[in-house]
Design an enzyme around this catalytic site. Structure first.
Site, PDB file in Angstrom:
ATOM      1  N   ASP A   1       0.817  -1.213   0.000  1.00  0.00           N
ATOM      2  CA  ASP A   1       0.000   0.000   0.000  1.00  0.00           C
ATOM      3  C   ASP A   1       0.849   1.261   0.000  1.00  0.00           C
ATOM      4  OD1 ASP A   1      -2.054  -1.760   0.293  1.00  0.00           O
ATOM      5  OD2 ASP A   1      -2.888  -0.839   2.109  1.00  0.00           O
ATOM      6  N   ASP A   2       0.237   2.327  -0.504  1.00  0.00           N
ATOM      7  CA  ASP A   2       0.645   3.735  -0.315  1.00  0.00           C
ATOM      8  C   ASP A   2       1.616   4.285  -1.349  1.00  0.00           C
ATOM      9  OD1 ASP A   2      -0.923   3.361   1.889  1.00  0.00           O
ATOM     10  OD2 ASP A   2       0.619   3.833   3.366  1.00  0.00           O
TER      11      ASP A   2
ATOM     12  N   HIS B   1      -6.299   3.281  -3.966  1.00  0.00           N
ATOM     13  CA  HIS B   1      -6.109   3.559  -2.531  1.00  0.00           C
ATOM     14  C   HIS B   1      -6.392   5.041  -2.259  1.00  0.00           C
ATOM     15  CE1 HIS B   1      -4.865   2.089   1.338  1.00  0.00           C
ATOM     16  NE2 HIS B   1      -3.774   2.812   1.430  1.00  0.00           N
TER      17      HIS B   1
ATOM     18  N   HIS C   1      -4.621   9.424   0.072  1.00  0.00           N
ATOM     19  CA  HIS C   1      -4.695   8.580   1.278  1.00  0.00           C
ATOM     20  C   HIS C   1      -5.778   9.114   2.208  1.00  0.00           C
ATOM     21  CE1 HIS C   1      -3.410   5.849   4.484  1.00  0.00           C
ATOM     22  NE2 HIS C   1      -2.944   5.147   3.471  1.00  0.00           N
TER      23      HIS C   1
ATOM     24  N   HIS D   1       3.836  -2.400   3.193  1.00  0.00           N
ATOM     25  CA  HIS D   1       3.853  -1.033   2.642  1.00  0.00           C
ATOM     26  C   HIS D   1       5.122  -0.809   1.836  1.00  0.00           C
ATOM     27  CE1 HIS D   1       0.945  -0.677   5.894  1.00  0.00           C
ATOM     28  NE2 HIS D   1       0.410   0.290   5.165  1.00  0.00           N
TER      29      HIS D   1
END
Ligand SMILES: [Zn+2]
Length: 268
Positions: free
Chosen positions: A84-85, A134, A138, A229
């Site tokens: 993620d991210d 996503h 964020h 991540h």
């Protein structure tokens, strides 16, 4: 766009708050000013959910169902690695290098504004991987109005489509937080929601890298979705730095790697 808590679950109203709520009602009725003081304290600690996110009364229901997936029920020894991210200069190329080296696919839940800025980091490198949405910055989807959630998700959708040439079909709400608006916009985009069943622990919490690798390797089951991540504080780097060790360990237990969509197709 600070992301400090994928591992935190959203707070649930506990017994104390329920009791305070009752105290507020009683105080308001019986003691006037005292009730007001209690109300202030209660609000400070537990801000109310905005009506825009909480209320779905006036909406037309979407004509599509939305699935929420933590893991997939399958007999095959398949695991989906997710990151993620990203994409960011720090770690995203390193994660892609490790996955290339191992010829292992993964699913990247990308932040739209970062992808728009850093498309060069991933262009031509995503063939074996899947990319999911996503949000744009964020965003905490549990707090967004329908219009704002729509913008955040749609802008990210378009950016992923432009950069990868493929339309995403999966949404992972940041921190796992979602509201009625999230479900509505997910339905509009034909998305299903992907959470996770196994988290690569953050070093900040006192876990050593070898322990974390062992925790992932030992706890994986057929159908597990692993969350790591490819962006964040140094304490979070384990998911990327230890990726080769995790892949070796899981392969040693007979697991194969697939994207989340491939994993869903293997469901019983
Ligand atoms: Zn995130």
């Amino acid at each position: 766009m600070k992301d400090t808590g994928e591992d935190r679950r959203p707070a649930r109203p506990g017994r104390r708050n329920i009791i305070r709520g009752l105290g507020l009602a009683a105080g308001g009725l019986l003691a006037g000013g005292a009730g007001f003081a209690t109300e202030q304290a209660w609000r400070r600690e537990d801000p109310p959910t905005p009506a825009s996110a909480a209320s779905v009364d006036s909406w037309q229901p979407p004509d599509r169902q939305v699935d929420v997936i933590w893991a997939v029920n399958t007999r095959r020894r398949l695991v989906a690695l997710t990151f993620d991210d990203g994409p960011m200069e720090r770690w995203t190329p390193q994660a892609l290098d490790a996955l290339d080296e191992a010829k292992a696919p993964a699913t990247f839940f990308m932040v739209g504004s970062r992808l728009a800025r850093n498309a060069r980091l991933v262009e031509g490198r995503l063939d074996r991987h899947e990319v999911g949405n996503h949000t744009w910055k964020h965003d905490d989807l549990s707090k967004l109005s329908l219009a704002h959630a729509r913008r955040s998700i749609h802008r990210t959708h378009r950016t992923i489509e432009e950069v990868t040439g493929r339309a995403p079909t999966l949404l992972r709400p940041p921190w796992g937080r979602l509201g009625g608006t999230t479900l509505h916009v997910a339905a509009e985009h034909g998305y299903d929601l992907v959470l996770w069943s196994l988290l690569v622990q953050d070093r900040r919490l006192g876990h050593e890298p070898a322990e974390m690798v062992a925790a992932v390797v030992d706890n994986a089951r057929p159908g597990t979705i692993v969350l790591g991540h490819d962006v964040g504080a140094a304490s979070r780097e384990t998911a990327v730095a230890q990726l080769p060790a995790m892949i070796r360990g899981l392969r040693g237990r007979g697991f194969e790697f697939v994207t989340v969509s491939q994993l869903r197709r293997a469901a019983i």
